[in-house]
Scaffold this motif. Structure first.
Motif, PDB file in Angstrom:
ATOM      1  N   PRO A  18       5.047  12.824  55.295  1.00 30.08           N
ATOM      2  CA  PRO A  18       5.722  14.116  55.136  1.00 30.08           C
ATOM      3  C   PRO A  18       5.477  14.998  56.367  1.00 30.08           C
ATOM      4  O   PRO A  18       4.526  14.775  57.117  1.00 30.08           O
ATOM      5  CB  PRO A  18       5.072  14.725  53.895  1.00 30.08           C
ATOM      6  CG  PRO A  18       3.834  13.962  53.653  1.00 30.08           C
ATOM      7  CD  PRO A  18       3.968  12.640  54.337  1.00 30.08           C
ATOM      8  N   PRO A  19       6.329  15.984  56.578  1.00 33.83           N
ATOM      9  CA  PRO A  19       6.137  16.857  57.737  1.00 33.83           C
ATOM     10  C   PRO A  19       4.835  17.644  57.641  1.00 33.83           C
ATOM     11  O   PRO A  19       4.389  17.998  56.548  1.00 33.83           O
ATOM     12  CB  PRO A  19       7.339  17.800  57.716  1.00 33.83           C
ATOM     13  CG  PRO A  19       8.093  17.510  56.481  1.00 33.83           C
ATOM     14  CD  PRO A  19       7.489  16.326  55.799  1.00 33.83           C
ATOM     15  N   GLN A  20       4.259  17.902  58.798  1.00 34.00           N
ATOM     16  CA  GLN A  20       3.026  18.686  58.843  1.00 34.00           C
ATOM     17  C   GLN A  20       3.325  20.149  58.547  1.00 34.00           C
ATOM     18  O   GLN A  20       4.417  20.639  58.777  1.00 34.00           O
ATOM     19  CB  GLN A  20       2.370  18.571  60.222  1.00 34.00           C
ATOM     20  CG  GLN A  20       1.783  17.205  60.487  1.00 34.00           C
ATOM     21  CD  GLN A  20       1.215  17.097  61.882  1.00 34.00           C
ATOM     22  OE1 GLN A  20       1.768  17.601  62.838  1.00 34.00           O
ATOM     23  NE2 GLN A  20       0.101  16.402  61.994  1.00 34.00           N
ATOM     24  N   GLN A  21       2.320  20.829  58.049  1.00 31.61           N
ATOM     25  CA  GLN A  21       2.398  22.256  57.758  1.00 31.61           C
ATOM     26  C   GLN A  21       1.479  22.982  58.743  1.00 31.61           C
ATOM     27  O   GLN A  21       0.311  22.632  58.868  1.00 31.61           O
ATOM     28  CB  GLN A  21       1.927  22.499  56.314  1.00 31.61           C
ATOM     29  CG  GLN A  21       1.654  23.934  55.983  1.00 31.61           C
ATOM     30  CD  GLN A  21       1.171  24.089  54.561  1.00 31.61           C
ATOM     31  OE1 GLN A  21       1.919  24.555  53.734  1.00 31.61           O
ATOM     32  NE2 GLN A  21      -0.061  23.714  54.263  1.00 31.61           N
ATOM     33  N   PHE A  22       2.028  23.936  59.447  1.00 25.74           N
ATOM     34  CA  PHE A  22       1.241  24.718  60.406  1.00 25.74           C
ATOM     35  C   PHE A  22       1.053  26.128  59.858  1.00 25.74           C
ATOM     36  O   PHE A  22       2.009  26.767  59.424  1.00 25.74           O
ATOM     37  CB  PHE A  22       1.950  24.793  61.758  1.00 25.74           C
ATOM     38  CG  PHE A  22       1.971  23.490  62.490  1.00 25.74           C
ATOM     39  CD1 PHE A  22       0.988  23.182  63.413  1.00 25.74           C
ATOM     40  CD2 PHE A  22       2.971  22.560  62.260  1.00 25.74           C
ATOM     41  CE1 PHE A  22       0.990  21.980  64.099  1.00 25.74           C
ATOM     42  CE2 PHE A  22       2.989  21.353  62.929  1.00 25.74           C
ATOM     43  CZ  PHE A  22       1.995  21.056  63.852  1.00 25.74           C
ATOM     44  N   ILE A  23      -0.197  26.578  59.854  1.00 26.18           N
ATOM     45  CA  ILE A  23      -0.516  27.951  59.475  1.00 26.18           C
ATOM     46  C   ILE A  23      -1.315  28.541  60.630  1.00 26.18           C
ATOM     47  O   ILE A  23      -2.378  28.023  60.972  1.00 26.18           O
ATOM     48  CB  ILE A  23      -1.314  28.011  58.153  1.00 26.18           C
ATOM     49  CG1 ILE A  23      -0.492  27.407  57.008  1.00 26.18           C
ATOM     50  CG2 ILE A  23      -1.730  29.450  57.839  1.00 26.18           C
ATOM     51  CD1 ILE A  23      -1.229  27.292  55.693  1.00 26.18           C
ATOM     52  N   ALA A  24      -0.772  29.581  61.232  1.00 23.81           N
ATOM     53  CA  ALA A  24      -1.404  30.233  62.391  1.00 23.81           C
ATOM     54  C   ALA A  24      -1.708  29.211  63.492  1.00 23.81           C
ATOM     55  O   ALA A  24      -2.768  29.250  64.109  1.00 23.81           O
ATOM     56  CB  ALA A  24      -2.654  30.988  61.973  1.00 23.81           C
ATOM     57  N   GLY A  25      -0.794  28.264  63.687  1.00 28.31           N
ATOM     58  CA  GLY A  25      -0.939  27.286  64.763  1.00 28.31           C
ATOM     59  C   GLY A  25      -1.888  26.135  64.464  1.00 28.31           C
ATOM     60  O   GLY A  25      -2.174  25.325  65.332  1.00 28.31           O
ATOM     61  N   VAL A  26      -2.393  26.056  63.230  1.00 23.47           N
ATOM     62  CA  VAL A  26      -3.330  25.001  62.839  1.00 23.47           C
ATOM     63  C   VAL A  26      -2.638  24.092  61.830  1.00 23.47           C
ATOM     64  O   VAL A  26      -1.954  24.571  60.921  1.00 23.47           O
ATOM     65  CB  VAL A  26      -4.601  25.625  62.200  1.00 23.47           C
ATOM     66  CG1 VAL A  26      -5.545  24.551  61.687  1.00 23.47           C
ATOM     67  CG2 VAL A  26      -5.303  26.535  63.190  1.00 23.47           C
ATOM     68  N   VAL A  27      -2.821  22.772  61.977  1.00 24.92           N
ATOM     69  CA  VAL A  27      -2.271  21.831  61.002  1.00 24.92           C
ATOM     70  C   VAL A  27      -3.090  21.956  59.722  1.00 24.92           C
ATOM     71  O   VAL A  27      -4.307  21.787  59.728  1.00 24.92           O
ATOM     72  CB  VAL A  27      -2.318  20.378  61.518  1.00 24.92           C
ATOM     73  CG1 VAL A  27      -1.783  19.418  60.457  1.00 24.92           C
ATOM     74  CG2 VAL A  27      -1.540  20.230  62.809  1.00 24.92           C
ATOM     75  N   CYS A  28      -2.408  22.299  58.633  1.00 20.24           N
ATOM     76  CA  CYS A  28      -3.077  22.456  57.343  1.00 20.24           C
ATOM     77  C   CYS A  28      -2.515  21.457  56.348  1.00 20.24           C
ATOM     78  O   CYS A  28      -1.344  21.083  56.408  1.00 20.24           O
ATOM     79  CB  CYS A  28      -2.885  23.880  56.823  1.00 20.24           C
ATOM     80  SG  CYS A  28      -3.765  25.096  57.824  1.00 20.24           S
ATOM     81  N   CYS A  29      -3.353  21.042  55.435  1.00 24.78           N
ATOM     82  CA  CYS A  29      -2.999  20.072  54.411  1.00 24.78           C
ATOM     83  C   CYS A  29      -1.836  20.603  53.567  1.00 24.78           C
ATOM     84  O   CYS A  29      -1.846  21.759  53.149  1.00 24.78           O
ATOM     85  CB  CYS A  29      -4.226  19.796  53.545  1.00 24.78           C
ATOM     86  SG  CYS A  29      -3.915  18.655  52.190  1.00 24.78           S
ATOM     87  N   ILE A  30      -0.877  19.739  53.314  1.00 26.46           N
ATOM     88  CA  ILE A  30       0.280  20.159  52.517  1.00 26.46           C
ATOM     89  C   ILE A  30      -0.051  20.295  51.038  1.00 26.46           C
ATOM     90  O   ILE A  30       0.732  20.862  50.290  1.00 26.46           O
ATOM     91  CB  ILE A  30       1.472  19.202  52.705  1.00 26.46           C
ATOM     92  CG1 ILE A  30       1.123  17.791  52.250  1.00 26.46           C
ATOM     93  CG2 ILE A  30       1.968  19.226  54.144  1.00 26.46           C
ATOM     94  CD1 ILE A  30       2.292  16.821  52.220  1.00 26.46           C
ATOM     95  N   ASP A  31      -1.217  19.783  50.622  1.00 28.49           N
ATOM     96  CA  ASP A  31      -1.606  19.884  49.214  1.00 28.49           C
ATOM     97  C   ASP A  31      -2.569  21.035  48.944  1.00 28.49           C
ATOM     98  O   ASP A  31      -2.388  21.785  47.992  1.00 28.49           O
ATOM     99  CB  ASP A  31      -2.229  18.573  48.736  1.00 28.49           C
ATOM    100  CG  ASP A  31      -1.223  17.430  48.701  1.00 28.49           C
ATOM    101  OD1 ASP A  31      -0.007  17.701  48.598  1.00 28.49           O
ATOM    102  OD2 ASP A  31      -1.649  16.271  48.791  1.00 28.49           O
ATOM    103  N   CYS A  32      -3.610  21.184  49.768  1.00 26.93           N
ATOM    104  CA  CYS A  32      -4.639  22.194  49.478  1.00 26.93           C
ATOM    105  C   CYS A  32      -4.666  23.352  50.478  1.00 26.93           C
ATOM    106  O   CYS A  32      -5.420  24.300  50.291  1.00 26.93           O
ATOM    107  CB  CYS A  32      -6.018  21.534  49.411  1.00 26.93           C
ATOM    108  SG  CYS A  32      -6.644  20.967  51.018  1.00 26.93           S
ATOM    109  N   ASP A  33      -3.891  23.288  51.541  1.00 21.34           N
ATOM    110  CA  ASP A  33      -3.812  24.321  52.581  1.00 21.34           C
ATOM    111  C   ASP A  33      -5.062  24.437  53.454  1.00 21.34           C
ATOM    112  O   ASP A  33      -5.140  25.309  54.303  1.00 21.34           O
ATOM    113  CB  ASP A  33      -3.474  25.702  52.011  1.00 21.34           C
ATOM    114  CG  ASP A  33      -2.054  25.775  51.471  1.00 21.34           C
ATOM    115  OD1 ASP A  33      -1.196  24.992  51.937  1.00 21.34           O
ATOM    116  OD2 ASP A  33      -1.791  26.600  50.589  1.00 21.34           O
TER     117      ASP A  33
END
Length: 64
Positions: A18-33
């Protein structure tokens, strides 16, 4: 040639990451953030889950 055929068959039966999730430029887990660890990203640069959540996913649905 046989190894190539096996690899192609395996590729057909795997689901894409699945596509990666970026939060504030950091790769974060798509399940737990939680941030995905740098060690995990070195091992698998397109990882979308932290190691814990990926382990849970594989237990539930098998490896991908």
């Amino acid at each position: 040639m046989r190894q190539r055929e096996i690899a192609l068959q395996e590729a057909l039966h795997t689901t894409p990451e699945p596509p990666q999730q970026f939060i504030a430029g950091v790769v974060c887990c798509i399940d737990c953030d939680d941030p995905v660890s740098p060690q995990r990203l070195r091992a698998k640069p397109n990882a979308a889950r932290c190691i814990h959540c990926q382990s849970q996913e594989e237990k539930a649905h098998g490896p991908r």
